[in-house]
Design an enzyme around this catalytic site. Structure first.
Site, PDB file in Angstrom:
ATOM      1  N   SER A 246      -0.906   6.895  -2.461  1.00 34.43           N
ATOM      2  CA  SER A 246      -1.639   5.863  -1.730  1.00 34.43           C
ATOM      3  C   SER A 246      -2.860   6.461  -1.027  1.00 34.43           C
ATOM      4  CB  SER A 246      -0.724   5.242  -0.675  1.00 34.43           C
ATOM      5  OG  SER A 246       0.475   4.834  -1.274  1.00 34.43           O
TER       6      SER A 246
ATOM      7  N   CYS B 289      -5.632   7.702  -2.157  1.00 31.98           N
ATOM      8  CA  CYS B 289      -6.236   8.909  -2.741  1.00 31.98           C
ATOM      9  C   CYS B 289      -7.330   8.543  -3.741  1.00 31.98           C
ATOM     10  CB  CYS B 289      -5.190   9.768  -3.431  1.00 31.98           C
ATOM     11  SG  CYS B 289      -4.181  10.695  -2.270  1.00 31.98           S
ATOM     12  N   GLY B 290      -7.828   7.307  -3.699  1.00 36.67           N
ATOM     13  CA  GLY B 290      -8.989   6.961  -4.512  1.00 36.67           C
ATOM     14  C   GLY B 290      -8.674   6.273  -5.831  1.00 36.67           C
TER      15      GLY B 290
ATOM     16  N   ARG C  67      -7.318  -3.378   5.348  1.00 36.55           N
ATOM     17  CA  ARG C  67      -7.297  -3.729   3.921  1.00 36.55           C
ATOM     18  C   ARG C  67      -8.156  -4.950   3.622  1.00 36.55           C
ATOM     19  NH1 ARG C  67      -3.760  -0.619   0.388  1.00 36.55           N
ATOM     20  NH2 ARG C  67      -2.629   0.755   1.793  1.00 36.55           N
TER      21      ARG C  67
ATOM     22  N   LYS D   4       4.905  -3.561  -4.139  1.00 39.52           N
ATOM     23  CA  LYS D   4       5.684  -2.321  -4.216  1.00 39.52           C
ATOM     24  C   LYS D   4       7.170  -2.603  -4.466  1.00 39.52           C
ATOM     25  CE  LYS D   4       2.005  -0.008  -3.159  1.00 39.52           C
ATOM     26  NZ  LYS D   4       1.298   0.757  -4.197  1.00 39.52           N
TER      27      LYS D   4
ATOM     28  N   TYR E 168       3.372  -7.250   7.023  1.00 40.90           N
ATOM     29  CA  TYR E 168       2.206  -6.497   6.521  1.00 40.90           C
ATOM     30  C   TYR E 168       2.377  -5.972   5.100  1.00 40.90           C
ATOM     31  CZ  TYR E 168      -2.015  -3.732   6.891  1.00 40.90           C
ATOM     32  OH  TYR E 168      -3.283  -3.246   6.709  1.00 40.90           O
TER      33      TYR E 168
ATOM     34  N   HIS F 252       3.020   3.730 -10.572  1.00 37.13           N
ATOM     35  CA  HIS F 252       2.012   3.598  -9.517  1.00 37.13           C
ATOM     36  C   HIS F 252       0.687   4.138 -10.066  1.00 37.13           C
ATOM     37  CE1 HIS F 252       0.954   4.605  -5.033  1.00 37.13           C
ATOM     38  NE2 HIS F 252       0.512   3.421  -5.384  1.00 37.13           N
TER      39      HIS F 252
ATOM     40  N   ASN G 120     -11.179   3.471  -6.207  1.00 37.60           N
ATOM     41  CA  ASN G 120     -12.514   4.006  -6.509  1.00 37.60           C
ATOM     42  C   ASN G 120     -12.609   4.461  -7.959  1.00 37.60           C
ATOM     43  OD1 ASN G 120     -13.168   3.591  -3.862  1.00 37.60           O
ATOM     44  ND2 ASN G 120     -12.972   5.738  -3.241  1.00 37.60           N
TER      45      ASN G 120
ATOM     46  N   GLY H 165     -18.491   8.685  -8.561  1.00 38.28           N
ATOM     47  CA  GLY H 165     -19.073   8.493  -9.899  1.00 38.28           C
ATOM     48  C   GLY H 165     -19.096   9.767 -10.723  1.00 38.28           C
TER      49      GLY H 165
ATOM     50  N   GLY I 132       2.686  -4.098   1.714  1.00 36.27           N
ATOM     51  CA  GLY I 132       3.803  -3.826   0.813  1.00 36.27           C
ATOM     52  C   GLY I 132       5.170  -4.112   1.422  1.00 36.27           C
TER      53      GLY I 132
ATOM     54  N   ARG J 195       3.007   0.276   5.492  1.00 36.23           N
ATOM     55  CA  ARG J 195       4.349   0.331   4.925  1.00 36.23           C
ATOM     56  C   ARG J 195       5.218   1.244   5.788  1.00 36.23           C
ATOM     57  NH1 ARG J 195       4.682   3.183   1.163  1.00 36.23           N
ATOM     58  NH2 ARG J 195       2.575   3.867   0.713  1.00 36.23           N
TER      59      ARG J 195
ATOM     60  N   ASP K 212      -3.731  -0.234  -9.120  1.00 35.67           N
ATOM     61  CA  ASP K 212      -2.585   0.273  -8.348  1.00 35.67           C
ATOM     62  C   ASP K 212      -1.296   0.414  -9.154  1.00 35.67           C
ATOM     63  OD1 ASP K 212      -1.550   1.188  -5.852  1.00 35.67           O
ATOM     64  OD2 ASP K 212      -0.553  -0.716  -5.553  1.00 35.67           O
TER      65      ASP K 212
HETATM   66  C1  OXD Z   1      -0.096   1.816  -1.282  1.00 43.44           C
HETATM   67  C2  OXD Z   1      -0.827   0.584  -1.599  1.00 43.44           C
HETATM   68  O1  OXD Z   1       0.265   2.036  -0.127  1.00 43.44           O
HETATM   69  O2  OXD Z   1      -1.241   0.443  -2.752  1.00 43.44           O
HETATM   70  O3  OXD Z   1       0.135   2.607  -2.215  1.00 43.44           O
HETATM   71  O4  OXD Z   1      -0.981  -0.297  -0.729  1.00 43.44           O
HETATM   72 MN    MN Z   2      -0.487   1.934  -4.107  1.00 43.59          MN
END
Ligand code: OXD
Ligand code: MN
Length: 606
Positions: A268, A270-271, A385, A226, A217, A246, A274, A512, A219, A77, A293
């Protein structure tokens, strides 16, 4: 001259006129109205393979999947090329780039003139959220990129059934996109057409329009994500009294079978993915995924906030994803997936950093160069990605497409902070929680172009995604809290999985093990969870976080939950600067919260 057209053009008069205008202006060779069918998706893959954009992966390893390598100038982005073109600059606020809408329209109109020569113009009707859900919203994207069409098929609900729900209504978000690479007669195409040095990602919030040029590409180009679901939707949400955030959405089930739904706002990379798919290490607990997301939340008839995931797929960051860190993500992407800017193995599969314990002996890297371990280059781009259908996730919750959404009990705000911010802290109430969301900060990642690892304030993880003045956005959050009784509102938490010790090692194992924090939050939401009040909020009492079986350094738990008073006092100085940007549009309630925090911290130092 009429342009050869395939698919079924809409009879919606507003939509038909809007498309006609762009067709005559962009001069494509052909027009295709997308129906969202599997055959159409396969045709997009075929076109990409034919054009050299994609290569099919070995079907025995990764069925129906392709690898795409973008232009190295088009990999993330581009926040510095992203604009909120509100009529008045003050409505875009200090955190957004702004240009006068008429001036921006004129600039783009010129760039779009003839920009689709030699290409097909695709019309993608899509729904953000389950088709027909009262929380969902409809958009239409025009694009000249088969890669965008294929990704939108996975990330949104595309096609005829969306047009049926839209009917003759003019209420759809208009998204115009071109890669900005017209072809002259007999000019061969390149694998990833774009206009790398001339990108524009622009939003016209008052008219619910998006115009994107030059990038293909993520977003920048998949306009449902986004651009629509956050920047335009945040404005709609302000106007209509709901929240477009978000945030991931997860379902947490206790050993007794009790369920709570939790959202989490993290910047973005930061897990979020996960956390949304984590496998708890605490016996008997279960996490299931609703979204990874974005969350759209509206009040239900019972006065609670109900959330849907407006997306239908995951556009996840590949590097770092492994069977250890996130098996559910890897298993989701086992088939029917598009991989972008990953490395290619000698046996026709994809690879990225940390995917496997041992690095393959040789690969082709994301810029098509031979790669060996130790060669000094990354095999995959750090923002590589996977685009993969959410329904394939082994942990997807059965109700993930429930049109009425799921009731939210707790919301997490988190960032990547090496110090100061404790593992978890509960807000004293909604207003204090909004304050915590407004002062979120994080070290930057590769999801956006720019420097990695710099600390920036990222309120509610919405800094790059809020479509209006951030001061007004804070005020909107405060107003949402007044629309129902306090007991119906979600509890708000500030979390940080990334705190480090004096030797710069992570104090908390994350992944976990984050289920231990979720368990405490669940207990707080159900009337338990021992806690102590501190100057910054309510933190778990010693021993309240279940550490049974947790391998953690002695003293680490105390350090993780320690309130670093001098650190917070210094943080208050930074918050002063951060808040000063919003001028008189910063709500007084947040100034009061900052003053109260200072008073409480000063009282501790005595
Ligand atoms: C971001 C995404 O950049 O979710 O936040 O792709
Ligand atoms: Mn995101």
């Amino acid at each position: 001259m009429t342009v050869p057209t395939t698919g079924t053009p809409s009879t919606n008069p507003t939509l038909a006129a809007w498309v006609d205008d762009w067709v005559s202006h962009c001069q494509p060779d052909a027009v295709h109205w997308c129906d969202g069918s599997p055959a159409e998706y396969q045709e997009m893959l075929r076109l990409m393979v034919h054009a050299g954009t994609a290569i099919p992966l070995d079907a025995s390893k990764r069925p129906n999947s392709v690898l795409v390598r973008s232009d190295p100038g088009d990999v993330a982005r581009v926040e510095d090329r992203t604009y909120i073109c509100a009529r008045s600059q003050s409505d875009a606020g200090p955190t957004n780039n702004w240009t006068d809408p008429e001036q921006m329209r004129a600039t783009l109109r010129q760039l779009y003139a003839g920009c689709m020569k030699g290409r097909t113009l695709y019309v993608i009707p899509y729904s953000m959220g389950p088709v027909g859900s009262p929380i969902a919203g409809i958009g239409v994207e025009i694009t000249d990129s088969p890669y965008v069409v294929a990704n939108m098929h996975t990330m949104t609900r595309v096609g005829t059934r969306v047009l049926e729900v839209l009917g003759d209504s003019p209420a759809f978000v208009r998204g115009m996109h071109s890669v900005g690479a017209p072809l002259k007669e007999n000019q061969p195409d390149v694998p990833w057409p774009c206009d790398a040095s001339n990108k524009y990602i622009t939003h016209f919030p008052e008219t619910r329009e998006i115009q994107s040029y030059g990038s293909g590409y993520g977003g920048n180009a998949l306009l449902g994500k986004k651009c629509h679901a956050l920047r335009i939707a945040s404005v709609q949400a302000r106007d209509e009294g709901w929240l477009a955030e978000h945030m991931l959405i997860l379902k947490l089930t206790s050993p007794a079978g009790e369920v709570r739904y939790i959202t989490g706002a993290f910047p973005s990379a930061c897990g979020k993915t996960n956390l949304a798919m984590l496998i708890p290490t605490v016996p008997g607990w279960k996490v299931e995924t609703i979204g990874d997301d974005i969350a759209w939340m509206k009040f239900g008839p019972d006065g609670r906030l109900y959330a849907i995931n407006p997306e239908a797929g995951f556009f996840g960051v590949a590097p770092g994803t492994s069977m250890q860190s996130n098996p559910n993500a890897l298993l989701t992407a086992r088939a029917n997936s598009i991989f972008t800017n990953c490395a290619l193995t000698t046996d026709g599969d994809v690879w990225w950093e940390q995917m496997t314990e041992r690095e393959p002996a040789s690969l082709m890297d994301w810029i098509r160069r031979p790669w060996q371990p130790g060669c000094g280059r990354k095999a995959a781009h750090p923002n590589a990605r996977f685009t993969t259908p959410a329904r394939q996730c082994p942990a997807i919750a059965p109700e993930w497409e429930d049109p009425k959404g799921v009731p939210i009990s707790a919301m997490l705000f988190g960032g990547r902070r090496a110090g100061v911010v404790p593992l978890v802290c509960e807000a004293f109430g909604w207003q204090h929680g909004v304050f915590l969301g407004s002062i979120m900060s994080s070290e930057t990642t590769a999801a956006a172009a720019g420097k990695v690892g710099e600390l920036r304030f990222d309120p509610f993880a919405m800094l790059p995604f809020c479509g209006y003045h951030m001061g007004d956005y804070f005020a909107h959050w405060l107003k949402v809290g007044q629309r129902t009784s306090p007991d119906k509102l979600p509890r708000l938490y500030y979390v940080n999985w990334f705190r480090r010790d004096a030797e710069n090692r992570f104090l908390w194992p994350g992944y976990g093990e984050n289920s231990r924090v979720l368990k405490w939050i669940f207990e707080r939401c159900t009337g338990g969870g021992a806690a102590v009040q501190t100057a910054i909020g309510t933190v778990p009492a010693p021993g309240a976080i279940d550490t049974e079986g947790l391998a953690i350094a002695p003293g680490a738990m105390e350090e993780l939950l320690r309130v670093d008073v001098p650190g917070w006092l210094a943080n208050c100085e930074q918050i002063d600067t951060h808040y000063a940007r919003f001028g008189d549009r910063l709500p007084q309630a947040l100034r009061d919260e900052l003053a109260a925090l200072r008073r409480r911290l000063t009282a501790v130092v005595g």
